[in-house]
Enzyme design. Structure first.
Site, PDB file in Angstrom:
ATOM      1  N   GLU A 253      31.571  20.267 -62.882  1.00 39.14           N
ATOM      2  CA  GLU A 253      31.762  21.059 -61.801  1.00 39.14           C
ATOM      3  C   GLU A 253      31.722  20.237 -60.597  1.00 39.14           C
ATOM      4  O   GLU A 253      30.724  19.636 -59.904  1.00 39.14           O
ATOM      5  CB  GLU A 253      30.423  22.061 -61.686  1.00 39.14           C
ATOM      6  CG  GLU A 253      30.133  22.803 -62.792  1.00 39.14           C
ATOM      7  CD  GLU A 253      30.975  24.141 -62.784  1.00 39.14           C
ATOM      8  OE1 GLU A 253      31.489  24.344 -61.636  1.00 39.14           O
ATOM      9  OE2 GLU A 253      31.366  24.746 -63.925  1.00 39.14           O
TER      10      GLU A 253
ATOM     11  N   CYS B  97      29.685  23.495 -52.006  1.00 35.13           N
ATOM     12  CA  CYS B  97      30.986  22.990 -52.541  1.00 35.13           C
ATOM     13  C   CYS B  97      31.986  24.079 -52.371  1.00 35.13           C
ATOM     14  O   CYS B  97      33.228  23.689 -52.372  1.00 35.13           O
ATOM     15  CB  CYS B  97      30.689  22.631 -54.269  1.00 35.13           C
ATOM     16  SG  CYS B  97      30.008  24.200 -54.748  1.00 35.13           S
TER      17      CYS B  97
HETATM   18  P1  NAD Z   1      27.753  12.644 -56.620  1.00 32.64           P
HETATM   19  O1  NAD Z   1      28.680  12.659 -57.496  1.00 32.64           O
HETATM   20  O2  NAD Z   1      27.678  11.586 -55.446  1.00 32.64           O
HETATM   21  O3  NAD Z   1      26.486  12.704 -57.279  1.00 32.64           O
HETATM   22  C1  NAD Z   1      26.068  13.835 -58.338  1.00 32.64           C
HETATM   23  C2  NAD Z   1      25.206  13.172 -59.293  1.00 32.64           C
HETATM   24  O4  NAD Z   1      25.735  11.785 -59.879  1.00 32.64           O
HETATM   25  C3  NAD Z   1      23.830  12.524 -59.091  1.00 32.64           C
HETATM   26  O5  NAD Z   1      22.601  13.191 -59.660  1.00 32.64           O
HETATM   27  C4  NAD Z   1      23.888  11.191 -58.732  1.00 32.64           C
HETATM   28  O6  NAD Z   1      22.567  10.681 -58.912  1.00 32.64           O
HETATM   29  C5  NAD Z   1      24.816  10.962 -59.846  1.00 32.64           C
HETATM   30  N1  NAD Z   1      25.570   9.645 -59.553  1.00 32.64           N
HETATM   31  C6  NAD Z   1      25.961   9.150 -58.434  1.00 32.64           C
HETATM   32  N2  NAD Z   1      26.833   7.971 -58.607  1.00 32.64           N
HETATM   33  C7  NAD Z   1      26.990   7.711 -59.912  1.00 32.64           C
HETATM   34  C8  NAD Z   1      27.405   6.691 -60.490  1.00 32.64           C
HETATM   35  N3  NAD Z   1      28.117   5.825 -59.999  1.00 32.64           N
HETATM   36  N4  NAD Z   1      27.182   6.764 -61.845  1.00 32.64           N
HETATM   37  C9  NAD Z   1      26.569   7.510 -62.511  1.00 32.64           C
HETATM   38  N5  NAD Z   1      26.047   8.830 -61.889  1.00 32.64           N
HETATM   39  C10 NAD Z   1      26.242   8.846 -60.408  1.00 32.64           C
HETATM   40  O7  NAD Z   1      27.780  14.385 -55.771  1.00 32.64           O
HETATM   41  P2  NAD Z   1      26.822  14.763 -54.652  1.00 32.64           P
HETATM   42  O8  NAD Z   1      26.851  14.015 -53.381  1.00 32.64           O
HETATM   43  O9  NAD Z   1      25.318  14.836 -55.214  1.00 32.64           O
HETATM   44  O10 NAD Z   1      27.574  16.198 -54.411  1.00 32.64           O
HETATM   45  C11 NAD Z   1      28.458  16.623 -53.411  1.00 32.64           C
HETATM   46  C12 NAD Z   1      29.877  16.556 -54.394  1.00 32.64           C
HETATM   47  O11 NAD Z   1      29.529  17.605 -55.493  1.00 32.64           O
HETATM   48  C13 NAD Z   1      30.974  17.463 -53.489  1.00 32.64           C
HETATM   49  O12 NAD Z   1      32.028  16.894 -53.756  1.00 32.64           O
HETATM   50  C14 NAD Z   1      30.571  18.858 -53.775  1.00 32.64           C
HETATM   51  O13 NAD Z   1      31.753  19.617 -53.644  1.00 32.64           O
HETATM   52  C15 NAD Z   1      30.286  18.800 -55.246  1.00 32.64           C
HETATM   53  N6  NAD Z   1      29.770  19.913 -55.904  1.00 32.64           N
HETATM   54  C16 NAD Z   1      30.210  20.707 -56.721  1.00 32.64           C
HETATM   55  C17 NAD Z   1      29.610  21.734 -57.108  1.00 32.64           C
HETATM   56  C18 NAD Z   1      30.288  22.792 -57.940  1.00 32.64           C
HETATM   57  O14 NAD Z   1      29.660  23.543 -58.673  1.00 32.64           O
HETATM   58  N7  NAD Z   1      31.418  22.459 -58.522  1.00 32.64           N
HETATM   59  C19 NAD Z   1      28.181  22.168 -56.810  1.00 32.64           C
HETATM   60  C20 NAD Z   1      27.789  21.356 -55.876  1.00 32.64           C
HETATM   61  C21 NAD Z   1      28.192  20.083 -55.323  1.00 32.64           C
END
Ligand code: NAD
Length: 454
Positions: free
Chosen positions: A207, A241
């Protein structure tokens, strides 16, 4: 990490989770734990975001509780084996598919709706009969801590366990063998998760995000468009998002729309004290958002206070696709407005970008609506509305291309965490000789004739 997955796998192999009443009991327990600790949950999200009780219910728990109730109400129906038509070749067999849980599931949450984005996928996984390891985002530290405490104190780790942590812990987790990984977050990290899952051939639901365009055409109800777009954009301070990322508006109506939009922002009076506005999650994002605000293009808003991580609801006008705010997903309270003369030109520009998670169209022109829905690929969206499609659990929610793989909510969530086993069951009282040797020209003729009727 390894001991947790093997502990959960042992429990899964006892078949306890295959029992529907077990799943319903676990969902009821979760509902009870959340209800009983609501004050602490509210206090935690207030510390992380200044999110009010009202918005905590509106944007987090109304969805979470609805997911639990809907799953409990429909679980027996969703879990039933489903009759599938049988083809002539297999007469007199019957065919059906049986949903079965996948096994040990990993749910990785994002920070922007820290309860809903962690709990809703976990609820779907439990409803489908899986065990769950949940890794909430580490950025909202208070909500992450309380989720960990409440789940780990009230559920056996062999069934439902929260692991707190950031990149290092998630990287370790991703080395383990899961039967399903459900990830919510950025496209960049989504690729890391997908690569790690490939090592074990683990199915994934991703997602992800993207820049969701919002079209406003001439003839649209501009006042209503302004009301709905402003609400959708500044909810959660734009950290959503599926927030309208930017507006594409017909030049003949742009000034009128901007006037309504500004009036709406003023009328709502967004502020922490009104409980209708949130702070930006951290300084990194605050600075990132500041760099997107071109002061020459500010139509309204633009004020900020770094010590409070406050950025006022901001509208930018005369924006072009080359501006800084158009180079990445905004994910904050900045709304760029791009004026167009030719709808075809802007549709081409949107199509040249990665497929968005959402798209919104404000129009009263049926041909324009049809054209945009037909030409642009995106996860989901709304006509003359924004964001609200997420509140109907009967609409599967998910992205496409760079904005995601797979979907959930309602029965779609149950399906996402299930495997549908296809079965053909045949009685023994009849057997046609046609497939058996010795082969003959007559048999071949009959075989071809039969295939015509399939
Ligand atoms: P992110 O990708 O930075 O982090 C998401 C998760 O991944 C966190 O739990 C984090 O700890 C983990 N993570 C971060 N870097 C990592 C790595 N290098 N290796 C492994 N795990 C890692 O995203 P975010 O900043 O938490 O959220 C923002 C993004 O999420 C935006 O792009 C937003 O549009 C998207 N989003 C999508 C939805 C949806 O339902 N489609 C909902 C909310 C947010």
């Amino acid at each position: 990490m390894e001991s947790i997955t093997s502990y959960q796998r042992s429990f899964f192999n006892t078949n306890a989770t295959k029992d529907i009443s077990f799943r319903i009991n676990q969902l009821s327990r979760l509902e009870k734990v959340l209800n009983e600790n609501m004050q602490d949950l509210e206090a935690a999200i207030y510390k992380d975001f200044r999110k009010s009780k009202f918005e905590n219910y509106l944007t987090e728990f109304s969805l979470v509780f609805h997911d639990i109730k809907q799953a409990k109400r429909n679980l027996y129906r969703w879990s039933r084996k489903k009759k599938i038509p049988t083809n002539l070749t297999n007469f007199p067999a019957k065919c059906y598919s049986i949903p079965e849980p996948l096994g040990v599931c990993l749910v990785i949450g994002a920070w922007n709706y820290p309860y809903q984005l962690s709990l809703s996928p976990a609820i779907a996984a439990i409803a489908a009969g899986n065990t769950v390891v949940l890794k909430p985002s580490e950025l909202p530290s208070e909500t992450s801590a309380i989720l960990t405490r409440l789940i780990n104190d009230n559920f056996d780790a062999s069934f439902f366990k929260v692991i707190q942590g950031g990149v290092a812990e998630t990287t370790e987790l991703l080395k383990q063998k899961f039967d399903k990984i459900f990830f919510t977050g950025s496209t960049k990290v989504g690729k890391i998760v997908y690569r790690a899952a490939a090592e074990n051939l683990t199915p994934v639901t991703l997602e992800l995000g993207g820049k969701s365009p919002t079209f406003i055409t001439k003839g649209a109800h501009l006042k209503m468009a302004a009301k709905r777009i402003i609400w959708a954009k500044y909810l959660n301070a734009g950290q959503t998002c599926i927030a309208p990322d930017y507006i594409l508006i017909d030049q003949t109506v742009s000034e009128e729309f901007l006037t309504y939009a500004k009036l709406e922002v003023e009328k709502v009076n967004y502020s922490f004290t009104n409980g209708n506005y949130l702070k930006i999650i951290n300084n990194h994002n605050f600075d990132r958002l500041q760099r997107m605000i071109d002061s020459d293009k500010v139509y309204c808003g633009g004020e900020n206070d770094r010590s409070q991580r406050y950025i006022a609801p901001t509208i930018l006008k005369n924006v072009s696709f080359d501006d800084a705010c158009m180079q990445e997903e905004i994910f904050g309270p900045i709304l760029p407005v791009i004026v167009y003369r030719s709808l075809d030109d802007v549709i081409s520009k949107v199509k040249a970008q990665p497929k968005p998670l959402s798209c919104y169209v404000f129009t009263n022109d049926a041909a324009v609506k049809k054209k945009i829905l037909n030409e642009i690929s995106f996860g989901g969206g709304a006509i003359n509305e924004a964001l609200m499609h997420i509140t109907n659990p009967n609409l599967p929610f998910g992205g496409v291309g760079n904005s995601g793989i797979g979907s959930y909510h309602g029965e779609a969530g149950f399906r996402t965490f299930s495997h549908y086993k296809s079965i053909l069951e045949k009685p023994t009282w009849l057997e046609f000789p046609i497939k058996y040797s010795p082969y003959s020209a007559t048999k071949l003729k009959w075989l071809k004739r039969m295939l015509k009727f399939q």
